[in-house]
Enzyme design. Structure first.
Site, mmCIF file in Angstrom:
data_model
loop_
_atom_site.group_PDB
_atom_site.id
_atom_site.type_symbol
_atom_site.label_atom_id
_atom_site.label_comp_id
_atom_site.label_asym_id
_atom_site.label_seq_id
_atom_site.Cartn_x
_atom_site.Cartn_y
_atom_site.Cartn_z
ATOM 1 N N SER A 264 29.307 54.731 55.582
ATOM 2 C CA SER A 264 28.150 55.059 54.759
ATOM 3 C C SER A 264 28.344 56.406 54.053
ATOM 4 O O SER A 264 28.860 57.354 54.640
ATOM 5 C CB SER A 264 26.900 55.125 55.630
ATOM 6 N N SER A 266 30.412 57.333 51.748
ATOM 7 C CA SER A 266 31.800 57.771 51.648
ATOM 8 C C SER A 266 32.527 57.193 50.443
ATOM 9 O O SER A 266 33.755 57.203 50.405
ATOM 10 C CB SER A 266 32.567 57.407 52.915
#
Ligand code: GTP
Ligand code: SPV
Ligand code: MN
Length: 612
Positions: A264, A266
């Site tokens: 998440s 990224s």
């Protein structure tokens, strides 16, 4: 509720099992009214939400919402997968018996929607007619109108998706009850929130939040947790936190499809919305299929590994989104797009929105502006450095608004997968890209994805941790069984995808700057990967995969210091040997890890020794 039958009749909701489900939870939650939602209700619901103060206008046909300040991200600790079989217990799924969790959630939900409307949202997490559509239908019940408006953007919504089911029982029963957000003890020992997927009963019970992944049940709870469980139970598919893109080469006419998992916050949305760098734009075009979830299966006729995005919209991280990093995102959320912003800074007078990284400096004329908590910027002390937008503030927009959306994104067939990549925020050790051609080694690599956790979940920001295939928060069953299933699904494909591990986030150990410019330039290592698969480049073999030589990477127009480039194309053997010990411990936690995975681990460890 005496007139419930009449409401359901009026709405044309004919599936008898859906009607029964609605009745059961209308009674339990004590909702005062029931309303069945279709996508065509959007304009009216927006108007009602604005009139009720749940949304504010953010310019022409664009909206702004603020969530309760203790309710701004997923809560991994409060998220549970429950089933009737303890064999489903994994290390990450917080497994509990269904017999314990269902009554507990029912107790919390009892009477908790009194005075409120219960919205009935029938949805489909797949393009209609897709091979996996039998697992994609669901009905979310929610007592929060802004959740409905998000669901209309994020999923295909309408009664037809549950009326026409071949098996009328084959829909996910998803119940969202918000609760009294100011009295739930978020983050204290007395936390009242529970986000439970009763996976073997295809029932989702979420209590205590109206935010994103906690409340849009089609997305994370069904699209990932329930989907993963169903894919394994049916032996048919994988449900992964992956982006999915097409890379079109205008010179050869060929389109490659790449999917990939990044934890998440990224980089999935950024990669999927990528505009090719100027120097490459004449030849290549990147098209968007999905930015957060992909379901993968093998097509019975062609034998190819296929992928599709079950979602219909984007719930993207706002932070650092700007004209340079992601112009396509900005276009997809401009005025007139019906986009909804959550927890950014807002100027209701001008309709403007702002978040950290949107422009180098915050608005200079602070008149009218409020921060994500609603406090006027004009009242701020000069030395106040608190962020104006929550770090996990988000925008919500429908796929059709995305400028680089693939023309065939809504087609039922899905697209053949040529490459699967993994990546995360890793400040050292991980090079820009390393390619892996062997299936077991690719799966092993995904299982040992180590990265810094982000603000997309409460209380874990910056923590280094393993995040298998970026699915750690969404893992639905045991990790060893998951690895077996992954090997089986992908292994059954006629043509094997190439795997790769990428890292856009390596930092200079002294001054902390990112070594790789990232964003649009991320296309370059991906092109190298496809050329490698095609036999056009050879790369350099290392114990942990094939990495590009400097000459093989197309770096025309890239702004990078030679020593930085060298560092991101180098394997730090000592650091990797140390990592192998951590990996061994990590993998040893999991029951039933397939022997192929251990073999891959031992092979990589031995190769590292040989090279040292
Ligand atoms: P979820 O929606 O939470 O699953 O996240 P996501 O993986 O889609 O993350 P997203 O693409 O929205 O990126 C999150 C953050 O990473 C944003 O603040 C981006 O600006 C930043 N980011 C994305 N790509 C890059 C990159 O190549 N380099 C750097 N330095 N930052 C990046
Ligand atoms: C994530 O946290 O990975 C997301 C956003 O994609 S949420 O829908 O809140 O889970
Ligand atoms: Mn995500």
């Amino acid at each position: 509720m005496a007139d419930l039958e009449a409401v359901l009749d009026e709405a044309g909701l004919t599936n008898p099992l859906v009607r029964e489900f609605v009745k059961e939870y209308a009674e339990l939650t004590g909702a005062t009214r029931v309303e069945v939602v279709n996508a065509s209700d959007d304009a009216r619901l927006l108007e009602e939400a604005v009139a009720a103060g749940e949304l504010e206008m953010a310019g022409e046909d664009r909206y702004y919402s603020r969530s309760y300040h203790k309710d701004t991200a997923r809560s991994e600790e409060r998220t549970i997968v429950a089933t009737n079989d303890e064999k489903d217990r994994g290390v990450y799924n917080n497994w509990r018996p269904a017999s314990e969790m269902k009554p507990m959630l029912h107790d919390r939900m009892r009477g908790a929607s009194e005075g409120k409307t219960m919205y009935v949202i029938p949805y489909l997490m797949a393009p209609a007619g897709n091979a996996l559509a039998p697992w994609a239908a669901g009905v979310e019940l929610t007592d929060t109108r802004t959740v409905v408006l998000h669901m209309i953007r994020m999923a295909r919504v309408g009664v037809q998706f549950v009326n026409d089911l071949e098996d009328p029982d084959s829909f996910v029963r998803a119940v969202h009850v918000t609760g009294d957000l100011e009295h739930l003890g978020q983050g204290t020992p007395d936390d009242q929130r529970y986000f439970v997927t009763v996976a073997d009963e295809r029932t989702i019970l979420h209590f205590g939040s109206s935010y994103g992944g906690n409340a849009l049940l089609g997305k994370i709870a069904h699209g990932l947790r329930q989907g993963a469980y169903d894919g394994w139970a049916s032996k048919k598919f994988l449900a992964e936190q992956y982006m999915l893109i097409g890379i079109h080469d205008k010179q050869t006419g060929k389109t490659w499809h790449v999917c990939g998992g990044f934890p998440s916050a990224s980089g999935k949305t950024n990669l999927a919305m990528m505009a090719a760098p100027d120097a490459l734009g004449e030849r290549y075009h990147v098209s968007f299929y999905g930015d957060d979830i992909a379901w993968l299966w093998v097509d019975e006729e062609s034998g190819r590994l296929m992928g599709m995005n079950p979602e219909y919209g984007v719930f993207g991280v706002a932070k650092d989104t700007n004209e340079t990093t992601n112009p396509n995102a900005l276009h997809s959320i401009g005025e007139g797009t019906k986009a909804i912003f959550t927890n950014v800074a807002h100027n209701p007078a001008t309709g403007e929105v702002w978040w950290e990284g949107k422009t180098p400096k915050p608005p200079t004329d602070v008149r009218g502006w409020v921060d994500w908590m609603g406090a006027p910027l004009a009242d701020r002390k000069h030395d106040d450095t608190a962020a104006l937008a929550h770090p996990n503030s988000r925008f919500t927009t429908t796929l059709a608004n995305v400028p680089n959306i693939a023309p065939d994104y809504d087609e039922p067939t899905g697209v053949p997968i040529d490459a699967i990549i993994f990546g995360g925020r890793t400040r050292d050790r991980e090079p820009l890209i390393r390619a892996i051609t062997d299936l077991a080694e690719g799966v092993y690599d995904g299982l040992t994805l180590g990265a810094e956790a982000t603000f997309a979940a409460e209380g874990v920001d910056g923590q280094l941790r393993y995040d298998p295939m970026s699915n750690r928060p969404f893992m639905a069953y045991g990790e060893g069984d998951y690895a077996r299933h992954y090997l089986d699904v992908v292994g059954a494909a006629k043509e094997q995808p190439i795997f790769a591990h990428v890292n856009w986030f390596q930092k200079d150990p002294d001054d902390g700057h990112f070594l790789w410019p990232g964003y649009r330039d991320n296309l370059r290592p991906l092109l190298w990967l496809l050329q490698l698969k095609n036999g056009e480049v050879e790369g350099r073999r290392t114990a942990v995969g094939i990495i590009p030589t400097e000459e093989e990477l197309d770096l025309e127009g890239v702004d990078i210091a030679p020593e930085d480039l060298e560092r991101i194309l180098t394997i730090d053997k000592e650091r990797w040997q140390q990592e192998m010990g951590f990996r061994e411990e990590h993998l040893a936690q999991f029951d039933r890890m397939p022997e192929e995975i251990w073999e891959a681990h031992r092979r990589v460890a031995a190769d590292l020794e040989d090279e040292a």
